[in-house]
Design an enzyme around this catalytic site. Structure first.
Site, mmCIF file in Angstrom:
data_model
loop_
_atom_site.group_PDB
_atom_site.id
_atom_site.type_symbol
_atom_site.label_atom_id
_atom_site.label_comp_id
_atom_site.label_asym_id
_atom_site.label_seq_id
_atom_site.Cartn_x
_atom_site.Cartn_y
_atom_site.Cartn_z
ATOM 1 N N TYR A 185 0.844 -1.199 0.000
ATOM 2 C CA TYR A 185 0.000 0.000 0.000
ATOM 3 C C TYR A 185 0.876 1.243 0.000
ATOM 4 C CZ TYR A 185 -2.304 4.090 1.617
ATOM 5 O OH TYR A 185 -2.722 5.388 1.711
ATOM 6 N N HIS A 243 -2.390 0.740 7.078
ATOM 7 C CA HIS A 243 -3.519 0.464 6.169
ATOM 8 C C HIS A 243 -4.215 -0.844 6.500
ATOM 9 C CE1 HIS A 243 -5.619 1.030 2.242
ATOM 10 N NE2 HIS A 243 -5.377 2.277 2.552
ATOM 11 N N ASP A 347 -8.948 10.676 -3.482
ATOM 12 C CA ASP A 347 -10.358 10.316 -3.643
ATOM 13 C C ASP A 347 -11.227 10.953 -2.573
ATOM 14 O OD1 ASP A 347 -8.675 8.076 -2.465
ATOM 15 O OD2 ASP A 347 -10.644 7.467 -1.730
HETATM 16 C C1 GCO Z 1 -5.046 7.586 3.264
HETATM 17 C C2 GCO Z 1 -5.874 6.437 2.803
HETATM 18 C C3 GCO Z 1 -6.077 6.337 1.329
HETATM 19 C C4 GCO Z 1 -6.994 5.185 0.999
HETATM 20 C C5 GCO Z 1 -7.893 5.552 -0.158
HETATM 21 C C6 GCO Z 1 -8.906 4.453 -0.438
HETATM 22 O O1 GCO Z 1 -4.501 7.502 4.378
HETATM 23 O O2 GCO Z 1 -5.022 8.588 2.540
HETATM 24 O O3 GCO Z 1 -5.417 5.246 3.382
HETATM 25 O O4 GCO Z 1 -4.885 6.244 0.638
HETATM 26 O O5 GCO Z 1 -6.284 4.035 0.677
HETATM 27 O O6 GCO Z 1 -8.541 6.749 0.168
HETATM 28 O O7 GCO Z 1 -9.731 4.801 -1.520
HETATM 29 MG MG MG Z 2 -5.044 5.771 5.420
#
Ligand code: GCO
Ligand code: MG
Length: 437
Positions: A185, A243, A347
Site C-alpha cells: 500500500y 492500512h 479520492d
Molecule cells: C489515506 C488512505 C487512502 C486510501 C484511499 C482508499 O490515508 O489517505 O489510506 O490512501 O487508501 O482513500 O480509496
Molecule cells: Mg489511510
C-alpha cells in the site's frame, strides 16, 4: 401559520416553523450529482440549486469504490425528499434525511447525505456573506498544516522524495516504501504525475496482482524509518499508514519497533473490526495513533475517543455524512484531548478538501490535514481548490466553502471505463488468501 406566508406551501413539508425572516425566503429546486475523474479518480459532487437564481451550493459525495451507488441514492431518494425545502434548515434536513431510509448509515447513504449537507453549508455561507469557518466559530489559526505522501521503491528514492518535499516547505511527510516483490500500500505509480492515466491504473492493478505478506512488510518498515530518520534528522515530522493489513499482534510489535523514530502518527494499525486491540497496544507504546478513515458513523469512534485509545481521528467526512456530523465529532474529541486529522487523499474531491479546511480553521483540536496535490486539470474543474503553500492549506474570505465546480470542464473527464468501476482490485497473500486492501 398562514398558508401564503410559507413559500413552501404545498410542498408537503410539515415543519412547524416559518423560514428565517431576516433573509429572503428560498427553497431547494434541484439536487444534482456530478461525476468527474480529471485525475483518473472517480469523484462525485452534489450541486444543490435554489429558487434564488444563481444561489447554489456544492458538496463532496465521493466514495470512489461505489460512486454510481451514491449517485443513485442522491437522484432517486434525496432529490425528491429535499426539493421544496428550506436550505437554511441544515440540521433538520440532515436528521430527516438520515432516518428517511429507516435502515440508515453506511458509506453509500452517508456520502449522498454529505454531498447535500456540505452544499447547504456552502449556501448558508453565501446567504450570510461569510466563509463557512466563520459560521463554525471563526478562525483559530491562519492556515491548516498539511502532510503529503512520499514513497519510494527503496530508501534512496524515498529520501529524495522526502527532501524534495522538505525543500518545498512541508514539515509533515508520510513515508511508504515498496516491499520488493509484494503489492504494498502507498506506492503510487512510479511517476506520481501519471496517477490518473490508464497506464497508471493498469500498473496499479498489475502490481496489486502481486501477493502481499505481513512478515516482510513488518521487517522493512522499521528499517526504512531507521534509515530515513538518520538521513533527514529530527526536524521533520514523519508519518506512516499501516492500512489495516497486518495481523493485530504483528501490528502491536510494529508499533513498538517504530517507537524510537518518533512518528507524528502511525495510522490504521488495526482494521476497524480489530479495534479492541487498541486496548492492548495503547499501554505499550507512546507512538501517536491515528484511526478512522474506514469508519462510517460517529458511533464507531466513541470508544476510541472516550477511552483515549487514539490520538487522531482520520474521518473521511463524506463517509459519516458531511460537515454536520463531523463538527460534532470534532467537538466530542476536543473534550477528550483527541485531535482531528481529516482524511484527504486524491479520492476526496477538492470540494471535500475545502470542507476539511473550513473545519480545520475553526477547530481548536486541529491535529494535521492530509493533502493531495491536485494536478492543474483537476483545479480547472474545481475553481477555488484550496491553495497549498509553505506546508499548509489556505482559505480566503470568499463566502461559503469558497470552491465551485465547472460543469463543462467536469464533463471533459468522465469516469474511466475500467472493468472494476472503481472497486479496489483484490490483494492476496502468497497462499492466495484475499486480504484487506
Ligand atoms: C489515506 C488512505 C487512502 C486510501 C484511499 C482508499 O490515508 O489517505 O489510506 O490512501 O487508501 O482513500 O480509496
Ligand atoms: Mg489511510
Amino acid at each position: 401559520m398562514s398558508e401564503t406566508a410559507d413559500p413552501r406551501a404545498g410542498s408537503g413539508d410539515v415543519r412547524p416553523w416559518e423560514p428565517c425572516s431576516s433573509l429572503p425566503p428560498v427553497t431547494i429546486t434541484d439536487v444534482k450529482a456530478i461525476c468527474t475523474a480529471p485525475d483518473g479518480i472517480r469523484l462525485v459532487v452534489v450541486k444543490v440549486e435554489t429558487s434564488d437564481a444563481g444561489l447554489y451550493g456544492v458538496g463532496c459525495a465521493t466514495f470512489t469504490q461505489r460512486p454510481l451507488a451514491v449517485v443513485a441514492a442522491i437522484e432517486h431518494y434525496l432529490k425528491p425528499f429535499l426539493v421544496g425545502r428550506d436550505p437554511d434548515d441544515i440540521e433538520d434536513i440532515w436528521q430527516a434525511s438520515f432516518v428517511s431510509s429507516y435502515w440508515r448509515g453506511g458509506p453509500v447513504l452517508n456520502n449522498a447525505m454529505s454531498g447535500v449537507d456540505e452544499a447547504l453549508w456552502d449556501i448558508k455561507g453565501k446567504r450570510a456573506g461569510m466563509p463557512v469557518y466563520q459560521l463554525l466559530g471563526g478562525r483559530v489559526r491562519r492556515a491548516a498544516d498539511v502532510y503529503v505522501h512520499a514513497n519510494g521503491r527503496d530508501v534512496d528514492e524515498l529520501e529524495d522524495r522526502v527532501r524534495a518535499f522538505m525543500a518545498d516547505g512541508f514539515r509533515h511527510i508520510r513515508c511508504q516504501i515498496d516491499v520488493p516483490g509484494y503489492a504494498t500500500y502507498g506506492r503510487g505509480s512510479a511517476d506520481p504525475s501519471a496517477t490518473g492515466t490508464r497506464e497508471a491504473a493498469a500498473d496499479r492493478l498489475a502490481r496489486h496482482q502481486n501477493p502481499w505478506e505481513p512478515g516482510p512488510y513488518c521487517r522493512v518498515v522499521p528499517r526504512m524509518f531507521e534509515a530515513i530518520r538518520a538521513r533527514v534528522g529530527d526536524d521533520v515530522e514523519l508519518l506512516h499508514d499501516v492500512h489495516e493489513r497486518v495481523p493485530p499482534i504483528m501490528a502491536v510489535q510494529l508499533a513498538k519497533d517504530l517507537e524510537p523514530y518518533r512518528l507524528f502518527f502511525l495510522e490504521d494499525v488495526f482494521a476497524p473490526e480489530d479495534q479492541e486491540y487498541f486496548r492492548l497496544l495503547r499501554p505499550q507504546v507512546s507512538t501517536p495513533l491515528a484511526m478512522g478513515e474506514l469508519y462510517v458513523s460517529q458511533a464507531e469512534y466513541v470508544p476510541l475517543i472516550r477511552d483515549r485509545l487514539i490520538d487522531f481521528i482520520r474521518v473521511h467526512i463524506s463517509d459519516i455524512g458531511g460537515i454536520t456530523p463531523a463538527r460534532k465529532l470534532a467537538a466530542f474529541a476536543e473534550v477528550l484531548g483527541v485531535r482531528t486529522a481529516w482524511h484527504g487523499p486524491g479520492d476526496v474531491s477538492p470540494v471535500g478538501h475545502a470542507a476539511n479546511l473550513h473545519l480545520d480553521l475553526a477547530a481548536s483540536n486541529f491535529g494535521i490535514q492530509e493533502a493531495y496535490l491536485f494536478p492543474e486539470r483537476t483545479r480547472e474543474v474545481f475553481p477555488g481548490c484550496p491553495e497549498i503553500r509553505d506546508g499548509a492549506m489556505w482559505a480566503d474570505d470568499r463566502p461559503g466553502l469558497g470552491i465551485d465546480i465547472d460543469e463543462a470542464a467536469a464533463a471533459k473527464y468522465p469516469f474511466p471505463d475500467h472493468a472494476y468501476n472503481g472497486a479496489w482490485p483484490e490483494i492476496r497473500r502468497a497462499d492466495g488468501t484475499v486480504i484487506r486492501p
